[in-house]
Write an enzyme that holds these catalytic residues in place. Structure first.
Site, PDB file in Angstrom:
ATOM      1  N   HIS A  22       0.842  -1.205   0.000  1.00  0.00           N
ATOM      2  CA  HIS A  22       0.000   0.000   0.000  1.00  0.00           C
ATOM      3  C   HIS A  22       0.877   1.256   0.000  1.00  0.00           C
ATOM      4  CE1 HIS A  22      -3.100  -2.660   2.226  1.00  0.00           C
ATOM      5  NE2 HIS A  22      -3.629  -2.393   1.042  1.00  0.00           N
ATOM      6  N   LYS A  46     -17.351  -6.879   6.472  1.00  0.00           N
ATOM      7  CA  LYS A  46     -16.013  -7.472   6.563  1.00  0.00           C
ATOM      8  C   LYS A  46     -15.521  -7.330   8.001  1.00  0.00           C
ATOM      9  CE  LYS A  46     -12.263  -7.336   3.147  1.00  0.00           C
ATOM     10  NZ  LYS A  46     -11.601  -6.470   2.154  1.00  0.00           N
ATOM     11  N   ARG A  95      -1.911  -5.890  -8.421  1.00  0.00           N
ATOM     12  CA  ARG A  95      -0.732  -6.704  -8.132  1.00  0.00           C
ATOM     13  C   ARG A  95      -0.521  -7.816  -9.144  1.00  0.00           C
ATOM     14  NH1 ARG A  95      -2.832  -7.975  -2.242  1.00  0.00           N
ATOM     15  NH2 ARG A  95      -4.615  -8.240  -3.625  1.00  0.00           N
ATOM     16  N   SER A 133      -2.876  -7.725   3.002  1.00  0.00           N
ATOM     17  CA  SER A 133      -3.159  -7.565   4.434  1.00  0.00           C
ATOM     18  C   SER A 133      -3.578  -8.905   5.029  1.00  0.00           C
ATOM     19  CB  SER A 133      -4.287  -6.550   4.642  1.00  0.00           C
ATOM     20  OG  SER A 133      -3.922  -5.310   4.118  1.00  0.00           O
TER      21      SER A 133
HETATM   22  O1  PNS Z   1      -8.961  -2.882   0.220  1.00  0.00           O
HETATM   23  P1  PNS Z   1     -10.235  -3.397  -0.359  1.00  0.00           P
HETATM   24  O2  PNS Z   1     -11.023  -4.124   0.713  1.00  0.00           O
HETATM   25  O3  PNS Z   1     -10.028  -4.228  -1.592  1.00  0.00           O
HETATM   26  O4  PNS Z   1     -11.097  -2.101  -0.778  1.00  0.00           O
HETATM   27  C1  PNS Z   1     -12.370  -2.238  -1.340  1.00  0.00           C
HETATM   28  C2  PNS Z   1     -13.086  -0.870  -1.404  1.00  0.00           C
HETATM   29  C3  PNS Z   1     -13.136  -0.236  -0.039  1.00  0.00           C
HETATM   30  C4  PNS Z   1     -12.337   0.048  -2.346  1.00  0.00           C
HETATM   31  C5  PNS Z   1     -14.520  -1.118  -1.972  1.00  0.00           C
HETATM   32  O5  PNS Z   1     -15.141  -2.101  -1.211  1.00  0.00           O
HETATM   33  C6  PNS Z   1     -15.361   0.152  -1.969  1.00  0.00           C
HETATM   34  O6  PNS Z   1     -15.193   0.992  -2.829  1.00  0.00           O
HETATM   35  N1  PNS Z   1     -16.267   0.287  -0.978  1.00  0.00           N
HETATM   36  C7  PNS Z   1     -17.113   1.447  -0.827  1.00  0.00           C
HETATM   37  C8  PNS Z   1     -18.552   1.160  -1.223  1.00  0.00           C
HETATM   38  C9  PNS Z   1     -18.758   1.322  -2.717  1.00  0.00           C
HETATM   39  O7  PNS Z   1     -18.616   2.382  -3.278  1.00  0.00           O
HETATM   40  N2  PNS Z   1     -19.119   0.201  -3.361  1.00  0.00           N
HETATM   41  C10 PNS Z   1     -19.323   0.145  -4.796  1.00  0.00           C
HETATM   42  C11 PNS Z   1     -18.024  -0.219  -5.498  1.00  0.00           C
HETATM   43  S1  PNS Z   1     -18.264  -0.437  -7.225  1.00  0.00           S
END
Ligand code: PNS
Length: 182
Positions: A22, A46, A95, A133
Protein backbone atom coordinates in the site's frame (compact mmCIF):
# COMPACT_ATOMS: atom_id res chain seq x y z
CA UNK A 1 -3.10 26.81 -4.56
CA UNK A 2 -6.76 26.58 -3.39
CA UNK A 3 -7.83 22.99 -2.64
CA UNK A 4 -10.32 22.94 -5.56
CA UNK A 5 -7.49 23.50 -8.08
CA UNK A 6 -5.26 20.78 -6.73
CA UNK A 7 -5.12 17.52 -8.61
CA UNK A 8 -6.68 15.25 -6.03
CA UNK A 9 -6.80 11.45 -5.99
CA UNK A 10 -8.51 9.12 -3.55
CA UNK A 11 -6.80 5.84 -2.68
CA UNK A 12 -9.54 3.75 -1.03
CA UNK A 13 -9.24 0.45 0.78
CA UNK A 14 -9.67 -1.52 3.96
CA UNK A 15 -6.02 -1.08 5.02
CA UNK A 16 -6.44 -3.72 7.73
CA UNK A 17 -3.51 -3.14 8.13
CA UNK A 18 -1.55 -0.95 5.71
CA UNK A 19 1.33 -2.96 4.15
CA UNK A 20 4.53 -2.01 2.34
CA UNK A 21 2.59 -2.66 -0.87
CA UNK A 22 0.00 0.00 0.00
CA UNK A 23 2.78 2.39 0.99
CA UNK A 24 4.52 1.81 -2.32
CA UNK A 25 1.31 2.71 -4.20
CA UNK A 26 0.80 5.82 -2.04
CA UNK A 27 4.35 7.01 -2.76
CA UNK A 28 3.79 6.51 -6.50
CA UNK A 29 0.47 8.39 -6.35
CA UNK A 30 2.18 11.30 -4.56
CA UNK A 31 4.46 11.73 -7.59
CA UNK A 32 1.40 12.14 -9.81
CA UNK A 33 -1.05 14.13 -7.67
CA UNK A 34 -0.92 17.24 -5.49
CA UNK A 35 -3.23 15.72 -2.92
CA UNK A 36 -3.70 12.01 -2.17
CA UNK A 37 -6.50 11.10 0.20
CA UNK A 38 -5.99 7.65 1.67
CA UNK A 39 -9.56 6.69 2.48
CA UNK A 40 -10.36 3.88 4.90
CA UNK A 41 -13.71 2.31 4.05
CA UNK A 42 -16.25 1.41 6.73
CA UNK A 43 -17.37 -2.06 5.76
CA UNK A 44 -19.70 -3.74 8.19
CA UNK A 45 -19.74 -6.90 6.09
CA UNK A 46 -16.01 -7.47 6.56
CA UNK A 47 -14.78 -8.38 10.06
CA UNK A 48 -11.70 -6.25 10.67
CA UNK A 49 -8.74 -6.88 12.95
CA UNK A 50 -8.06 -3.20 13.63
CA UNK A 51 -10.56 -0.45 14.35
CA UNK A 52 -10.98 2.35 11.81
CA UNK A 53 -9.16 4.71 14.20
CA UNK A 54 -6.21 2.33 14.60
CA UNK A 55 -5.95 1.92 10.83
CA UNK A 56 -6.07 5.68 10.28
CA UNK A 57 -3.45 6.31 12.98
CA UNK A 58 -1.10 3.76 11.43
CA UNK A 59 -1.56 5.18 7.92
CA UNK A 60 -0.98 8.67 9.22
CA UNK A 61 2.19 7.67 11.07
CA UNK A 62 3.75 5.74 8.16
CA UNK A 63 2.98 8.47 5.59
CA UNK A 64 4.20 11.41 7.70
CA UNK A 65 7.06 11.95 5.20
CA UNK A 66 4.56 12.51 2.37
CA UNK A 67 3.19 16.04 2.47
CA UNK A 68 0.49 15.34 -0.16
CA UNK A 69 -1.21 12.66 1.94
CA UNK A 70 -4.41 13.15 3.90
CA UNK A 71 -6.03 10.29 5.80
CA UNK A 72 -9.80 10.00 5.89
CA UNK A 73 -12.57 7.50 6.41
CA UNK A 74 -15.81 7.11 4.50
CA UNK A 75 -19.12 5.40 4.75
CA UNK A 76 -21.30 4.80 1.71
CA UNK A 77 -20.37 5.05 -1.92
CA UNK A 78 -16.76 5.65 -2.81
CA UNK A 79 -17.63 7.86 -5.79
CA UNK A 80 -19.73 10.13 -3.55
CA UNK A 81 -16.81 10.49 -1.19
CA UNK A 82 -14.49 11.25 -4.13
CA UNK A 83 -16.90 13.85 -5.51
CA UNK A 84 -17.29 15.54 -2.15
CA UNK A 85 -13.50 15.63 -1.77
CA UNK A 86 -13.00 17.26 -5.17
CA UNK A 87 -11.11 14.22 -6.47
CA UNK A 88 -10.87 13.44 -10.17
CA UNK A 89 -9.24 10.05 -9.79
CA UNK A 90 -9.50 6.82 -7.83
CA UNK A 91 -6.24 4.96 -7.32
CA UNK A 92 -6.07 1.20 -7.04
CA UNK A 93 -3.03 -1.05 -6.87
CA UNK A 94 -3.00 -3.94 -9.33
CA UNK A 95 -0.73 -6.70 -8.13
CA UNK A 96 -1.45 -9.65 -10.37
CA UNK A 97 -3.87 -11.03 -12.92
CA UNK A 98 -5.89 -12.44 -10.02
CA UNK A 99 -6.75 -8.88 -8.93
CA UNK A 100 -7.91 -7.91 -12.37
CA UNK A 101 -11.46 -9.24 -12.59
CA UNK A 102 -12.63 -7.68 -9.32
CA UNK A 103 -10.83 -4.41 -10.00
CA UNK A 104 -12.13 -4.18 -13.57
CA UNK A 105 -15.69 -4.78 -12.43
CA UNK A 106 -15.37 -2.14 -9.71
CA UNK A 107 -13.78 0.41 -12.05
CA UNK A 108 -16.54 0.01 -14.63
CA UNK A 109 -19.27 0.20 -11.99
CA UNK A 110 -17.72 3.33 -10.50
CA UNK A 111 -17.55 4.84 -14.00
CA UNK A 112 -21.28 4.15 -14.46
CA UNK A 113 -21.99 5.85 -11.15
CA UNK A 114 -19.65 8.80 -11.75
CA UNK A 115 -18.43 9.12 -15.36
CA UNK A 116 -16.30 12.17 -14.53
CA UNK A 117 -14.10 10.16 -12.14
CA UNK A 118 -11.32 7.99 -13.56
CA UNK A 119 -9.82 4.89 -11.97
CA UNK A 120 -6.06 4.74 -12.27
CA UNK A 121 -4.28 1.44 -11.62
CA UNK A 122 -0.76 1.61 -10.27
CA UNK A 123 1.59 -1.34 -10.25
CA UNK A 124 3.42 -1.83 -6.97
CA UNK A 125 7.12 -2.71 -6.93
CA UNK A 126 8.05 -6.34 -7.58
CA UNK A 127 9.24 -6.68 -3.98
CA UNK A 128 5.78 -5.86 -2.64
CA UNK A 129 3.48 -7.23 -5.32
CA UNK A 130 2.89 -10.53 -3.48
CA UNK A 131 1.77 -8.81 -0.28
CA UNK A 132 -1.73 -8.67 1.10
CA UNK A 133 -3.16 -7.57 4.43
CA UNK A 134 -4.83 -10.96 4.75
CA UNK A 135 -1.54 -12.89 4.52
CA UNK A 136 0.23 -10.47 6.85
CA UNK A 137 -2.50 -11.01 9.48
CA UNK A 138 -2.30 -14.77 9.09
CA UNK A 139 1.48 -14.81 9.52
CA UNK A 140 1.27 -12.49 12.54
CA UNK A 141 -1.51 -14.59 14.09
CA UNK A 142 0.66 -17.70 13.80
CA UNK A 143 3.66 -15.97 15.36
CA UNK A 144 5.65 -15.50 12.11
CA UNK A 145 7.91 -12.55 11.29
CA UNK A 146 6.05 -9.79 9.46
CA UNK A 147 8.62 -6.98 9.66
CA UNK A 148 9.76 -7.40 6.02
CA UNK A 149 6.19 -6.84 4.83
CA UNK A 150 4.83 -3.91 6.81
CA UNK A 151 6.17 -0.61 8.16
CA UNK A 152 7.63 -0.84 11.72
CA UNK A 153 4.63 0.69 13.60
CA UNK A 154 2.32 -1.86 11.95
CA UNK A 155 4.62 -4.74 12.81
CA UNK A 156 4.75 -3.55 16.42
CA UNK A 157 0.96 -3.16 16.69
CA UNK A 158 0.21 -6.60 15.23
CA UNK A 159 2.90 -8.35 17.28
CA UNK A 160 1.55 -6.84 20.49
CA UNK A 161 -2.04 -7.62 19.58
CA UNK A 162 -1.43 -11.27 18.71
CA UNK A 163 0.98 -11.81 21.61
CA UNK A 164 -1.78 -10.66 23.98
CA UNK A 165 -4.31 -12.89 22.25
CA UNK A 166 -2.01 -15.90 22.45
CA UNK A 167 -1.37 -15.20 26.13
CA UNK A 168 -5.09 -15.02 26.86
CA UNK A 169 -6.09 -18.02 24.77
CA UNK A 170 -6.10 -21.60 26.09
CA UNK A 171 -2.86 -23.49 25.51
CA UNK A 172 -2.34 -24.20 21.82
CA UNK A 173 -2.91 -27.87 21.28
CA UNK A 174 0.05 -29.95 20.14
CA UNK A 175 -0.15 -31.25 16.61
CA UNK A 176 -1.06 -34.92 16.77
CA UNK A 177 -0.56 -37.90 14.55
CA UNK A 178 -2.64 -41.05 14.53
CA UNK A 179 -0.51 -44.14 14.06
CA UNK A 180 -2.35 -47.24 12.90
CA UNK A 181 -1.11 -50.64 14.06
CA UNK A 182 -0.39 -53.00 11.22
O1 PNS B 1 -8.96 -2.88 0.22
P1 PNS B 1 -10.24 -3.40 -0.36
O2 PNS B 1 -11.02 -4.12 0.71
O3 PNS B 1 -10.03 -4.23 -1.59
O4 PNS B 1 -11.10 -2.10 -0.78
C1 PNS B 1 -12.37 -2.24 -1.34
C2 PNS B 1 -13.09 -0.87 -1.40
C3 PNS B 1 -13.14 -0.24 -0.04
C4 PNS B 1 -12.34 0.05 -2.35
C5 PNS B 1 -14.52 -1.12 -1.97
O5 PNS B 1 -15.14 -2.10 -1.21
C6 PNS B 1 -15.36 0.15 -1.97
O6 PNS B 1 -15.19 0.99 -2.83
N1 PNS B 1 -16.27 0.29 -0.98
C7 PNS B 1 -17.11 1.45 -0.83
C8 PNS B 1 -18.55 1.16 -1.22
C9 PNS B 1 -18.76 1.32 -2.72
O7 PNS B 1 -18.62 2.38 -3.28
N2 PNS B 1 -19.12 0.20 -3.36
C10 PNS B 1 -19.32 0.15 -4.80
C11 PNS B 1 -18.02 -0.22 -5.50
S1 PNS B 1 -18.26 -0.44 -7.22
Amino acid sequence: MPKAQLRTAVYPGSFDPITNGHLDVIERACRLFDRVIVAVAHNEQKAALLSIDERMQLISSVTSHLKAVEVATFDGLLVEFARNSGASTLIRGLRAVSDFEYEFQMALMNRRLAPEIETLFLTPSEETSFLSSRLVKEIARLGGEISPFVPPPVSKTLKTLFATRRKNSPQTRNPRTITRRK
